[in-house]
Design a protein around this motif. Sequence first.
Motif, PDB file in Angstrom:
ATOM      1  N   THR A  36       0.836  -1.211   0.000  1.00 52.73           N
ATOM      2  CA  THR A  36       0.000   0.000   0.000  1.00 52.73           C
ATOM      3  C   THR A  36       0.864   1.252   0.000  1.00 52.73           C
ATOM      4  OG1 THR A  36      -1.774  -1.138   1.186  1.00 52.73           O
ATOM      5  CG2 THR A  36      -1.778   1.274   1.252  1.00 52.73           C
ATOM      6  N   ASN A  37       1.922   1.235   0.798  1.00 51.43           N
ATOM      7  CA  ASN A  37       2.830   2.382   0.853  1.00 51.43           C
ATOM      8  C   ASN A  37       3.517   2.614  -0.489  1.00 51.43           C
ATOM      9  OD1 ASN A  37       2.239   2.901   3.521  1.00 51.43           O
ATOM     10  ND2 ASN A  37       4.017   1.799   4.331  1.00 51.43           N
ATOM     11  N   GLU A  38       3.933   1.525  -1.130  1.00 52.88           N
ATOM     12  CA  GLU A  38       4.605   1.660  -2.423  1.00 52.88           C
ATOM     13  C   GLU A  38       3.624   2.163  -3.488  1.00 52.88           C
ATOM     14  OE1 GLU A  38       7.698   1.589  -2.918  1.00 52.88           O
ATOM     15  OE2 GLU A  38       8.348   0.712  -1.026  1.00 52.88           O
ATOM     16  N   TRP A  39       2.398   1.681  -3.450  1.00 53.11           N
ATOM     17  CA  TRP A  39       1.369   2.128  -4.395  1.00 53.11           C
ATOM     18  C   TRP A  39       1.106   3.616  -4.220  1.00 53.11           C
ATOM     19  CZ3 TRP A  39      -0.700   1.136  -8.789  1.00 53.11           C
ATOM     20  CH2 TRP A  39      -1.965   1.580  -9.141  1.00 53.11           C
ATOM     21  N   GLN A  40       1.028   4.049  -2.967  1.00 55.52           N
ATOM     22  CA  GLN A  40       0.818   5.464  -2.698  1.00 55.52           C
ATOM     23  C   GLN A  40       2.048   6.286  -3.075  1.00 55.52           C
ATOM     24  OE1 GLN A  40      -0.562   6.274   1.267  1.00 55.52           O
ATOM     25  NE2 GLN A  40      -2.433   5.079   1.028  1.00 55.52           N
ATOM     26  N   ALA A  41       3.236   5.719  -2.860  1.00 51.46           N
ATOM     27  CA  ALA A  41       4.467   6.427  -3.219  1.00 51.46           C
ATOM     28  C   ALA A  41       4.542   6.663  -4.724  1.00 51.46           C
ATOM     29  CB  ALA A  41       5.687   5.637  -2.748  1.00 51.46           C
ATOM     30  N   PHE A  42       4.092   5.670  -5.507  1.00 50.24           N
ATOM     31  CA  PHE A  42       4.082   5.837  -6.956  1.00 50.24           C
ATOM     32  C   PHE A  42       3.179   6.997  -7.359  1.00 50.24           C
ATOM     33  CE2 PHE A  42       1.693   4.961 -10.882  1.00 50.24           C
ATOM     34  CZ  PHE A  42       2.725   5.102 -11.799  1.00 50.24           C
ATOM     35  N   TRP A  43       1.962   7.029  -6.823  1.00 49.40           N
ATOM     36  CA  TRP A  43       1.032   8.091  -7.197  1.00 49.40           C
ATOM     37  C   TRP A  43       1.454   9.441  -6.640  1.00 49.40           C
ATOM     38  CZ3 TRP A  43      -1.806   7.871 -11.194  1.00 49.40           C
ATOM     39  CH2 TRP A  43      -2.279   6.639 -11.650  1.00 49.40           C
ATOM     40  N   ILE A  67      -3.859   9.608  -0.681  1.00 52.57           N
ATOM     41  CA  ILE A  67      -2.479   9.525  -0.216  1.00 52.57           C
ATOM     42  C   ILE A  67      -2.416   9.869   1.262  1.00 52.57           C
ATOM     43  CG2 ILE A  67      -0.131  10.379  -0.520  1.00 52.57           C
ATOM     44  CD1 ILE A  67      -1.170   8.844  -2.919  1.00 52.57           C
ATOM     45  N   ASN A  68      -1.869   8.942   2.049  1.00 54.44           N
ATOM     46  CA  ASN A  68      -1.600   9.216   3.459  1.00 54.44           C
ATOM     47  C   ASN A  68      -0.223   9.867   3.557  1.00 54.44           C
ATOM     48  OD1 ASN A  68      -4.048   7.948   4.281  1.00 54.44           O
ATOM     49  ND2 ASN A  68      -3.041   5.954   4.090  1.00 54.44           N
ATOM     50  N   TYR A  69      -0.213  11.181   3.307  1.00 53.33           N
ATOM     51  CA  TYR A  69       1.060  11.880   3.169  1.00 53.33           C
ATOM     52  C   TYR A  69       1.881  11.810   4.446  1.00 53.33           C
ATOM     53  CZ  TYR A  69       4.517  15.491   2.320  1.00 53.33           C
ATOM     54  OH  TYR A  69       5.697  16.154   2.170  1.00 53.33           O
ATOM     55  N   SER A  70       3.188  11.572   4.254  1.00 55.50           N
ATOM     56  CA  SER A  70       4.139  11.611   5.357  1.00 55.50           C
ATOM     57  C   SER A  70       5.511  11.934   4.786  1.00 55.50           C
ATOM     58  CB  SER A  70       4.187  10.264   6.087  1.00 55.50           C
ATOM     59  OG  SER A  70       4.729   9.259   5.245  1.00 55.50           O
TER      60      SER A  70
END
Length: 254
Positions: A9-16, A31-34
């Motif tokens: 999930t983190n990698e998928w969000q990192a891509f977007w 995106i759960n921004y951090s």
Amino acid sequence: MPTESRTLTNEWQAFWLAVGFLTRIPMPVRINYSQQLMNQCSLYFPMVGLLLGMLYAGLFTLLSLAWSPLICVLLVLCFHLLITGAFHEDGLADSVDALGGGYTVEKRLEIMKDSRIGTYGTVALVMALALKAALLLDTSNIWLALLVVPCISRITPLLLMAFMPYVTDPEKSKSKPVAESFSRKRLLASCLFTALVALVFSLWLPGLWLAALTAIITIALLWGWYLQRQLGGYTGDTLGASVVFCELVLLLGI
């Protein structure tokens, strides 16, 4: 949530997040921004470049059904500027203005932060776009060049971030979160992905892998050396400029 699922999930969000950082394409996921996620997204810069390249190549192929190659290339460049918000071209103009008009590091950084464009930046921007169009028209396979060049050129800023210090105000920069705590392992993964793209498409564009290697090393070393002398490190604008320079050198090689 299991660790493996959370990682995916983190990698998928990192891509977007990388897509949103480099383009104006709307992000279809939440995106759960951090800070950590922003650091991770840099891995996907070449992949985002390949996504853009697919759009450029597809648009060129479609437009070529009705217009000449010159008109098609210019329309694709217009689309590129629109979909990326002229992100890297803005960095080129700001960098050239600052490095051409400033006599101290402080003055160069001050000019670089100025949103107005000067003579040096205007000339650099016009010549870069004109040269890019001319080189694309001179390639044996325009749509293939449009496909691979955006991917390969976006590895260069990652090399600069990995081996050089950041020298501008972190509170006013968009690239600071990406550069902070840069992972060398993620850099290696990005390099391997870019190398694979260059090797695969060398089957249709002979010599691509050599042109890619030459362009990446040349810009990373020469631009990095010049920035170290003039600024003591890199800024977000100079990273954008490195992409434009790498594209031009790569097209010259192709």
